[in-house]
Write a protein that holds these residues in place. Structure first.
Motif, PDB file in Angstrom:
ATOM      1  N   GLY A  14       0.801  -1.213   0.000  1.00  0.00           N
ATOM      2  CA  GLY A  14       0.000   0.000   0.000  1.00  0.00           C
ATOM      3  C   GLY A  14       0.827   1.252   0.000  1.00  0.00           C
ATOM      4  O   GLY A  14       0.373   2.300   0.422  1.00  0.00           O
ATOM      5  N   ALA A  15       2.044   1.138  -0.479  1.00  0.00           N
ATOM      6  CA  ALA A  15       2.983   2.252  -0.354  1.00  0.00           C
ATOM      7  C   ALA A  15       2.508   3.517  -1.031  1.00  0.00           C
ATOM      8  O   ALA A  15       2.810   4.617  -0.592  1.00  0.00           O
ATOM      9  N   GLY A  16       1.750   3.365  -2.114  1.00  0.00           N
ATOM     10  CA  GLY A  16       1.347   4.566  -2.825  1.00  0.00           C
ATOM     11  C   GLY A  16      -0.001   5.102  -2.415  1.00  0.00           C
ATOM     12  O   GLY A  16      -0.468   6.082  -2.975  1.00  0.00           O
ATOM     13  N   ALA A  17      -0.635   4.471  -1.431  1.00  0.00           N
ATOM     14  CA  ALA A  17      -2.023   4.805  -1.144  1.00  0.00           C
ATOM     15  C   ALA A  17      -2.208   5.924  -0.134  1.00  0.00           C
ATOM     16  O   ALA A  17      -3.254   6.546  -0.096  1.00  0.00           O
ATOM     17  N   LEU A  18      -1.205   6.193   0.690  1.00  0.00           N
ATOM     18  CA  LEU A  18      -1.426   7.118   1.801  1.00  0.00           C
ATOM     19  C   LEU A  18      -1.312   8.573   1.401  1.00  0.00           C
ATOM     20  O   LEU A  18      -1.925   9.436   1.992  1.00  0.00           O
ATOM     21  N   ASP A  48      14.938  -0.371   9.594  1.00  0.00           N
ATOM     22  CA  ASP A  48      15.161  -0.585   8.169  1.00  0.00           C
ATOM     23  C   ASP A  48      13.833  -0.762   7.442  1.00  0.00           C
ATOM     24  O   ASP A  48      13.595  -0.153   6.389  1.00  0.00           O
ATOM     25  N   VAL A  49      12.950  -1.585   8.004  1.00  0.00           N
ATOM     26  CA  VAL A  49      11.641  -1.814   7.390  1.00  0.00           C
ATOM     27  C   VAL A  49      10.851  -0.511   7.331  1.00  0.00           C
ATOM     28  O   VAL A  49      10.283  -0.153   6.293  1.00  0.00           O
ATOM     29  N   ILE A  50      10.814   0.219   8.442  1.00  0.00           N
ATOM     30  CA  ILE A  50      10.075   1.485   8.474  1.00  0.00           C
ATOM     31  C   ILE A  50      10.640   2.452   7.448  1.00  0.00           C
ATOM     32  O   ILE A  50       9.890   3.137   6.742  1.00  0.00           O
ATOM     33  N   SER A  51      11.958   2.519   7.344  1.00  0.00           N
ATOM     34  CA  SER A  51      12.602   3.444   6.404  1.00  0.00           C
ATOM     35  C   SER A  51      12.225   3.129   4.966  1.00  0.00           C
ATOM     36  O   SER A  51      11.975   4.034   4.157  1.00  0.00           O
ATOM     37  N   ARG A  52      12.198   1.842   4.624  1.00  0.00           N
ATOM     38  CA  ARG A  52      11.896   1.457   3.249  1.00  0.00           C
ATOM     39  C   ARG A  52      10.439   1.741   2.883  1.00  0.00           C
ATOM     40  O   ARG A  52      10.131   2.175   1.758  1.00  0.00           O
ATOM     41  N   VAL A  53       9.542   1.523   3.813  1.00  0.00           N
ATOM     42  CA  VAL A  53       8.139   1.833   3.549  1.00  0.00           C
ATOM     43  C   VAL A  53       7.951   3.340   3.428  1.00  0.00           C
ATOM     44  O   VAL A  53       7.280   3.836   2.513  1.00  0.00           O
ATOM     45  N   LEU A  54       8.559   4.089   4.342  1.00  0.00           N
ATOM     46  CA  LEU A  54       8.455   5.540   4.303  1.00  0.00           C
ATOM     47  C   LEU A  54       9.057   6.094   3.019  1.00  0.00           C
ATOM     48  O   LEU A  54       8.492   7.007   2.392  1.00  0.00           O
ATOM     49  N   ALA A  55      10.185   5.539   2.594  1.00  0.00           N
ATOM     50  CA  ALA A  55      10.837   5.997   1.363  1.00  0.00           C
ATOM     51  C   ALA A  55       9.911   5.815   0.161  1.00  0.00           C
ATOM     52  O   ALA A  55       9.815   6.686  -0.712  1.00  0.00           O
ATOM     53  N   ALA A  56       9.211   4.683   0.115  1.00  0.00           N
ATOM     54  CA  ALA A  56       8.297   4.433  -0.998  1.00  0.00           C
ATOM     55  C   ALA A  56       7.159   5.440  -1.020  1.00  0.00           C
ATOM     56  O   ALA A  56       6.755   5.939  -2.079  1.00  0.00           O
ATOM     57  N   LYS A  57       6.649   5.773   0.153  1.00  0.00           N
ATOM     58  CA  LYS A  57       5.531   6.712   0.226  1.00  0.00           C
ATOM     59  C   LYS A  57       5.971   8.133  -0.140  1.00  0.00           C
ATOM     60  O   LYS A  57       5.253   8.870  -0.822  1.00  0.00           O
ATOM     61  N   LEU A  58       7.151   8.524   0.306  1.00  0.00           N
ATOM     62  CA  LEU A  58       7.647   9.859  -0.023  1.00  0.00           C
ATOM     63  C   LEU A  58       8.004   9.962  -1.501  1.00  0.00           C
ATOM     64  O   LEU A  58       7.784  11.002  -2.133  1.00  0.00           O
TER      65      LEU A  58
END
Length: 327
Positions: A14-18, A48-58
């Motif tokens: 759901g990286a692009g949904a927020l 690391d997991v949080i960073s990668r998800v956040l990076a995708a959303k940004l």
């Protein structure tokens, strides 16, 4: 069994949904080139997991690539020192935390950077609790009974942590200080080793990240006597805090947060902060973060700066009182 790889796949789905796709830009057209988030820990961990998800959303929100780069070592200090020396244009950020910016400065004489002067606080991501864990057959059923046991036989009870200079270690140190008891700290090389010995009865109690011990608590193999945060964890709402268990004022809270090199343009800092907070305020993302034991804590960059100052002072005081110096 839910693994961090599973969590990452779920979150990335759901990286692009927020944040709706777009070309959000700060004044000065930031970001006009790729942005890096430096993770000062090995791949696969919570930060690391949080960073990668956040990076995708940004990346999706800004229309610009945001990548994650791991630079582990020295409890986070290597990655932190690297970011402190980069350009302060907002394109290199650190996913720092309690180790790199509060505990390490308190325990080591020279880590190569000043946690306040050499960084621009950008955005707090969230907070995590540690837990005081025992086996179900442990003779104390709550914190007060444990303190009574320790006072009856000073210096004989032992507690495990995931290593010297970690937040679980400092959780135990502060617990002993505030309870006025003496217990022996036994450092392990990570959660797996500590939990294995606790489960096997080789050691009687331990402080660890709540998320690491939670599966064993849920299946009844371990008992959480208390959590270390000021508020109860939504993951175990029936488990009291140490503060409400007879040690008012006790609090140890782990946290990840984004920081940049010192002297960043406030406009860029606020833009990144607002973008991150949009993600953190999404209820679905908040629920997903909880699978990593993390409670989202959106705040302004100025609020994060004050939070960071408080953390630096707090852990210096704990280390000084306990006589903890590691180098």
């Amino acid at each position: 069994m839910v693994t961090r790889r599973t969590v990452l796949a779920t979150l990335m789905g759901g990286a692009g949904a927020l944040i709706a796709p777009g070309m959000l830009r700060a004044q000065g057209n930031f970001p006009d080139k790729p942005v890096r988030i430096i993770v000062p820990n090995p791949p696969g961990g919570a930060s690391d997991v949080i960073s990668r998800v956040l990076a995708a959303k940004l990346s999706n929100a800004w229309g610009q690539t945001v990548i994650v780069e791991n630079r582990p070592g020295a409890g986070g200090s290597i990655g932190a020192q690297y970011v402190a020396g980069q350009k302060n244009d907002g394109t290199t950020l650190l996913m720092g935390g309690i180790a790199s910016h509060a505990i390490n400065p308190a325990l080591y004489k020279n880590i190569g950077y000043d946690p306040i002067k050499d960084f621009t606080p950008v955005a707090l991501i969230g907070t995590l609790s540690n837990a005081l864990l025992v086996r179900p057959d442990f003779p104390a059923s709550n914190v007060q009974e444990l303190i009574a046991l320790a006072k009856a036989k000073p210096g004989t009870h032992m507690y495990a942590s995931v290593g010297n200079g970690t937040s679980p270690h400092l959780s135990g140190a502060l617990f002993c200080q505030m309870a006025n008891i003496q217990m022996i700290h036994v450092p392990y090389k990570g959660s797996s080793a500590a939990l294995n010995d606790l489960l096997g009865g080789q050691i009687e109690m331990g402080f660890d990240n709540l998320s690491a011990g939670l599966p064993y608590v849920k299946d009844g193999k371990l008992k959480a006597l208390a959590v270390t945060t000021a508020e109860r964890s939504p993951l175990v709402p029936d488990v009291p805090t140490i503060a409400e268990s007879g040690l008012p004022g006790y609090e140890i809270t782990s946290w990840p947060g984004l920081l940049g090199p010192a002297g960043m343009d406030p406009t860029v800092t606020d833009f990144i902060n607002e973008s991150v907070n949009k993600v953190l305020r999404d209820p679905e993302f908040q629920a997903q973060l909880l699978t990593l034991g993390t409670t989202a804590r959106p705040m302004t960059a100025a609020e994060f700066k004050e939070f960071l100052k408080g953390q630096v002072a707090k852990y210096k005081q704990i280390a000084d009182r306990a006589g903890l110096k590691l180098g």
